[in-house]
Design an enzyme around this catalytic site. Structure first.
Site, short mmCIF file in Angstrom:
data_model
loop_
_atom_site.label_atom_id
_atom_site.label_comp_id
_atom_site.label_asym_id
_atom_site.label_seq_id
_atom_site.Cartn_x
_atom_site.Cartn_y
_atom_site.Cartn_z
CG ASN A 59 -11.27 -8.94 -3.65
OD1 ASN A 59 -10.87 -10.05 -3.99
ND2 ASN A 59 -10.77 -8.30 -2.61
CG HIS B 109 -10.03 -1.73 -5.35
ND1 HIS B 109 -11.39 -1.49 -5.30
CD2 HIS B 109 -9.80 -2.72 -4.46
CE1 HIS B 109 -11.94 -2.30 -4.42
NE2 HIS B 109 -11.00 -3.06 -3.89
P1 5GP Z 1 -11.93 -4.75 -1.44
O1 5GP Z 1 -12.31 -5.63 -0.30
O2 5GP Z 1 -13.05 -3.81 -1.84
O3 5GP Z 1 -11.34 -5.49 -2.62
O4 5GP Z 1 -10.71 -3.88 -0.92
C1 5GP Z 1 -10.85 -2.62 -0.36
C2 5GP Z 1 -9.52 -2.29 0.26
O5 5GP Z 1 -9.51 -0.91 0.58
C3 5GP Z 1 -9.24 -3.05 1.56
O6 5GP Z 1 -8.04 -3.82 1.44
C4 5GP Z 1 -9.12 -1.95 2.62
O7 5GP Z 1 -8.12 -2.23 3.56
C5 5GP Z 1 -8.81 -0.74 1.79
N1 5GP Z 1 -9.30 0.52 2.35
C6 5GP Z 1 -10.53 0.76 2.88
N2 5GP Z 1 -10.64 2.04 3.27
C7 5GP Z 1 -9.44 2.63 2.96
C8 5GP Z 1 -8.95 3.97 3.12
O8 5GP Z 1 -9.63 4.87 3.60
N3 5GP Z 1 -7.68 4.21 2.68
C9 5GP Z 1 -6.90 3.23 2.13
N4 5GP Z 1 -5.67 3.58 1.74
N5 5GP Z 1 -7.34 1.96 1.96
C10 5GP Z 1 -8.59 1.67 2.37
#
Ligand code: 5GP
Ligand code: ZN
Length: 112
Positions: A87, A100
């Site tokens: 994303n 990520h």
């Molecule tokens: P994005 O929406 O930015 O592509 O994805 C961020 C991801 O990080 C989400 O799937 C969310 O569940 C995950 N996430 C957010 N905070 C944490 C955290 O503190 N630890 C872990 N392991 N994952 C997290």
């Protein structure tokens, strides 16, 4: 302490369920899994997003994909396959501003 959540996870200042680690990359379970297997693969060095990636980031970003390959093999998805999602930016649904790769496996994604 870093303001960036994933930098803190990379430096082990914040806890995570780590699945893979080397000098440059760490992979850990997503805290809110969207598939039976949901792992996040990140470069340890802070890169905010694809939208700000520079030529010198290409090597580590490519190696993140090889970590995805390795996770697929170790977890038994080498044949069936898996989904890799990056994303990017607000309209791309990026919430954490540290690049990520989502590694998603164990369920066939809906089309779209
Ligand atoms: P994005 O929406 O930015 O592509 O994805 C961020 C991801 O990080 C989400 O799937 C969310 O569940 C995950 N996430 C957010 N905070 C944490 C955290 O503190 N630890 C872990 N392991 N994952 C997290
Ligand atoms: Zn960061």
């Amino acid at each position: 302490m870093s303001e960036c959540l994933f930098c803190r996870i990379a430096s082990r200042e914040s806890p995570a369920d780590v699945e893979y680690e080397d000098d440059e990359i760490v992979a850990f379970k997503d805290i809110y899994p969207k598939a039976p297997v949901h792992v996040l693969i990140i470069p340890k060095r802070h890169i905010a997003s694809v939208m700000t990636a520079e030529p010198e980031d290409v090597g580590v970003l490519g190696r993140c994909l090889l970590v995805a390959r390795r996770l697929g093999e170790v977890k038994g998805f080498a044949e069936r396959g898996y989904r890799i999602v990056v994303n990017s930016g607000v309209d791309g649904g990026q919430v954490v501003d540290h690049i990520h790769f989502h590694f998603l496996a164990g369920r066939r994604p809906s089309r779209g």
